[in-house]
Scaffold this motif. Structure first.
Motif, PDB file in Angstrom:
ATOM      1  N   GLU A   1       1.484 -34.634  12.077  1.00  0.00           N
ATOM      2  CA  GLU A   1       1.406 -33.566  11.948  1.00  0.00           C
ATOM      3  C   GLU A   1       2.543 -32.150  12.218  1.00  0.00           C
ATOM      4  OE1 GLU A   1      -2.351 -31.338  13.510  1.00  0.00           O
ATOM      5  OE2 GLU A   1      -3.391 -33.276  13.610  1.00  0.00           O
TER       6      GLU A   1
ATOM      7  N   ASN B   1       4.096 -30.093  16.761  1.00  0.00           N
ATOM      8  CA  ASN B   1       4.036 -28.465  16.568  1.00  0.00           C
ATOM      9  C   ASN B   1       5.233 -27.925  15.911  1.00  0.00           C
ATOM     10  OD1 ASN B   1       1.903 -29.123  19.010  1.00  0.00           O
ATOM     11  ND2 ASN B   1       1.287 -27.724  17.267  1.00  0.00           N
TER      12      ASN B   1
ATOM     13  N   LYS C   1      -7.529 -24.723  10.360  1.00  0.00           N
ATOM     14  CA  LYS C   1      -8.428 -24.715  10.792  1.00  0.00           C
ATOM     15  C   LYS C   1      -9.028 -23.401  10.318  1.00  0.00           C
ATOM     16  CE  LYS C   1      -5.215 -26.428  14.740  1.00  0.00           C
ATOM     17  NZ  LYS C   1      -4.641 -27.389  14.212  1.00  0.00           N
TER      18      LYS C   1
ATOM     19  N   LYS D   1      -4.933 -38.587  18.953  1.00  0.00           N
ATOM     20  CA  LYS D   1      -4.232 -37.569  18.570  1.00  0.00           C
ATOM     21  C   LYS D   1      -2.747 -37.077  19.958  1.00  0.00           C
ATOM     22  CE  LYS D   1      -3.524 -32.817  17.296  1.00  0.00           C
ATOM     23  NZ  LYS D   1      -3.789 -31.582  16.376  1.00  0.00           N
TER      24      LYS D   1
ATOM     25  N   ASP E   1       0.513 -28.311   8.888  1.00  0.00           N
ATOM     26  CA  ASP E   1      -0.411 -27.385   9.442  1.00  0.00           C
ATOM     27  C   ASP E   1       0.292 -26.083   9.508  1.00  0.00           C
ATOM     28  OD1 ASP E   1      -2.502 -26.573  11.940  1.00  0.00           O
ATOM     29  OD2 ASP E   1      -1.717 -28.305  13.165  1.00  0.00           O
ATOM     30  N   GLU E   2       0.769 -26.109  10.829  1.00  0.00           N
ATOM     31  CA  GLU E   2       1.653 -24.784  11.226  1.00  0.00           C
ATOM     32  C   GLU E   2       1.777 -24.113   9.200  1.00  0.00           C
ATOM     33  OE1 GLU E   2       2.022 -27.049  13.734  1.00  0.00           O
ATOM     34  OE2 GLU E   2       2.536 -26.094  15.531  1.00  0.00           O
TER      35      GLU E   2
ATOM     36  N   ASP F   1       1.836 -34.864  16.607  1.00  0.00           N
ATOM     37  CA  ASP F   1       1.897 -33.316  16.570  1.00  0.00           C
ATOM     38  C   ASP F   1       3.020 -32.739  17.367  1.00  0.00           C
ATOM     39  OD1 ASP F   1       1.738 -31.168  15.458  1.00  0.00           O
ATOM     40  OD2 ASP F   1      -0.538 -30.618  16.666  1.00  0.00           O
TER      41      ASP F   1
ATOM     42  N   LYS G   1       0.633 -35.293  21.160  1.00  0.00           N
ATOM     43  CA  LYS G   1       1.124 -34.377  21.257  1.00  0.00           C
ATOM     44  C   LYS G   1       2.741 -34.830  21.871  1.00  0.00           C
ATOM     45  CE  LYS G   1      -1.411 -31.089  20.153  1.00  0.00           C
ATOM     46  NZ  LYS G   1      -0.613 -30.095  18.946  1.00  0.00           N
TER      47      LYS G   1
END
Ligand SMILES: O=C(O)CCC(=O)c1ccccc1C(=O)O
Ligand SMILES: [Mg+2]
Length: 368
Positions: free
Chosen positions: A217, A193, A266, A161, A242-243, A191, A163
């Motif tokens: 993500e 974010n 999570k 994964k 995710d978030e 990801d 970032k």
């Protein structure tokens, strides 16, 4: 019976652990991890259970406000039976009265105590004894990321994964360098974010599709589920939320809107294993894949999530549980073991791991 055990004492120790190297994501640079290890003891002190809270804004409230909720919560649970304590915790969690990391820590500690009393694994029975995991590569310079990716593959990881930083040029170069360094057989996840606009995401996902990306993500800001839904319908790369997932309600909205192909779960930020399990069940009935990940906790929190990843038959995708090596040290008496890109479920009752008192003392903090 385990449910009749009386809880005598619940206490916690705040820790402060430096990362080995500052970790870059589109949310910024992380160099220290703060949290607390929670310990519950049965009457007479013969049995203990452990849990971990590790808040991380913007995924959760800050540590100070999570700690501020603990005294009243602990007071309501102390000297009740284990069965009552679990029911009370569930009630307060469902009423939305508690910060997610506090619920996660207490739930895991109570379940650990119960499973130790029964002499069984935390969430027995298990679907698997080892869980495939992805290595995580920070949004570092392209050549550094490529080297980290090569090392992860040499260590046996089959899924990485990566970032992203939000710097488009560097992100593109990093992705190209990583794919070139690991070859075509390794699964790659991205990801973002929450760093892109809708138009930017559409453009970048088209540009990244030739790199064979398993999913990206959180391409967009956390709260615009309608935009996420639009993006998903146009994207050549599967979309993971995710978030955007803050608990059961947001998961139901995402499923209802068909806004994501994958849900990143999570338990630390979702209010514990129980609501996470509920999301897994509801996602499974709609054919939506779930991936469990750490919240960059120490071994106690990671191990709790590992138990869920090993227990549920639907969780066949690599989990994001290979983050312990980002921390300078762990707080466990026995380390968790990674073998060929898999994390082994530790044998023994309960979590199967305990905090190491000396390590906890060494990294303890009274700053809060
Ligand atoms: O998924 C992984 O492999 C590691 C976990 C991870 O990336 C993470 C950890 C803490 C907070 C947010 C995130 C994230 O996925 O954005
Ligand atoms: Mg993520």
């Amino acid at each position: 019976m385990a449910a009749d055990l009386t809880l005598e004492r619940i206490h916690w120790q705040v820790y402060c652990l430096p990362l080995r190297a500052p970790f870059r994501t589109a949310h910024g640079l992380l160099s220290t991890r703060w949290g607390a290890i929670v310990e519950v003891s049965s009457a007479g002190g013969s049995l203990q259970g452990y849990g971990e809270l590790a808040p991380l804004p913007p995924f959760s409230p800050a540590l100070s406000s999570v700690l501020a909720a603990l005294p009243a919560l602990v007071k309501s649970l102390e000297r009740t039976s284990l069965g009552e304590a679990l029911a009370l915790l569930q009630e307060q969690q469902e009423a939305g009265c508690l910060p997610a990391p506090a619920t996660f820590a207490l739930e895991v500690a109570l379940l650990d105590l119960r499973a130790r009393a029964l002499g069984q694994g935390l969430l027995a029975p298990y679907a698997r004894q080892a869980v495939p995991v992805n290595a995580v590569i920070g949004a570092s310079k392209p050549d550094e990321a490529a080297e980290a990716a090569r090392q992860a593959v040499a260590a046996g990881f089959r899924c990485l994964k990566l970032k992203l930083s939000g710097d488009e040029q560097q992100d593109g170069e990093r992705l190209a360098a990583v794919r070139a360094s690991v070859g075509g057989a390794i699964a790659l996840r991205l990801d973002a974010n929450a760093s892109w606009s809708l138009a930017q995401a559409e453009r970048l996902l088209r540009a990244y599709a030739p790199y064979d990306i398993a999913y990206v993500e959180q391409p967009l800001a956390a709260d615009d589920l309608e935009e996420l839904r639009q993006l998903r319908r146009r994207s050549p790369i599967p979309i993971a939320a995710d978030e955007s997932l803050s608990g059961l309600e947001s998961a139901r909205q995402l499923l209802q809107l068909e806004a994501a192909d994958v849900l990143i779960l999570k338990p630390q930020f979702l209010g514990g294993l129980r609501p996470t399990l509920q999301i897994i069940e509801e996602a499974a009935t709609r054919g939506v894949t779930c991936v469990l990940t750490s919240a960059l906790e120490t071994g106690i929190g990671i191990c709790a999530t590992l138990h869920l990843a090993a227990a549920h038959p639907a969780l066949t995708q690599a989990a994001g549980l290979a983050t312990l090596s980002l921390l300078r040290a762990d707080l466990l008496s026995e380390p968790l073991t990674y073998n060929d890109g898999q994390l082994q479920l530790p044998p023994g009752p309960g979590l199967g791991v305990r905090p190491d008192r000396a390590a906890l003392a060494r990294y303890s903090s009274s700053a809060l």
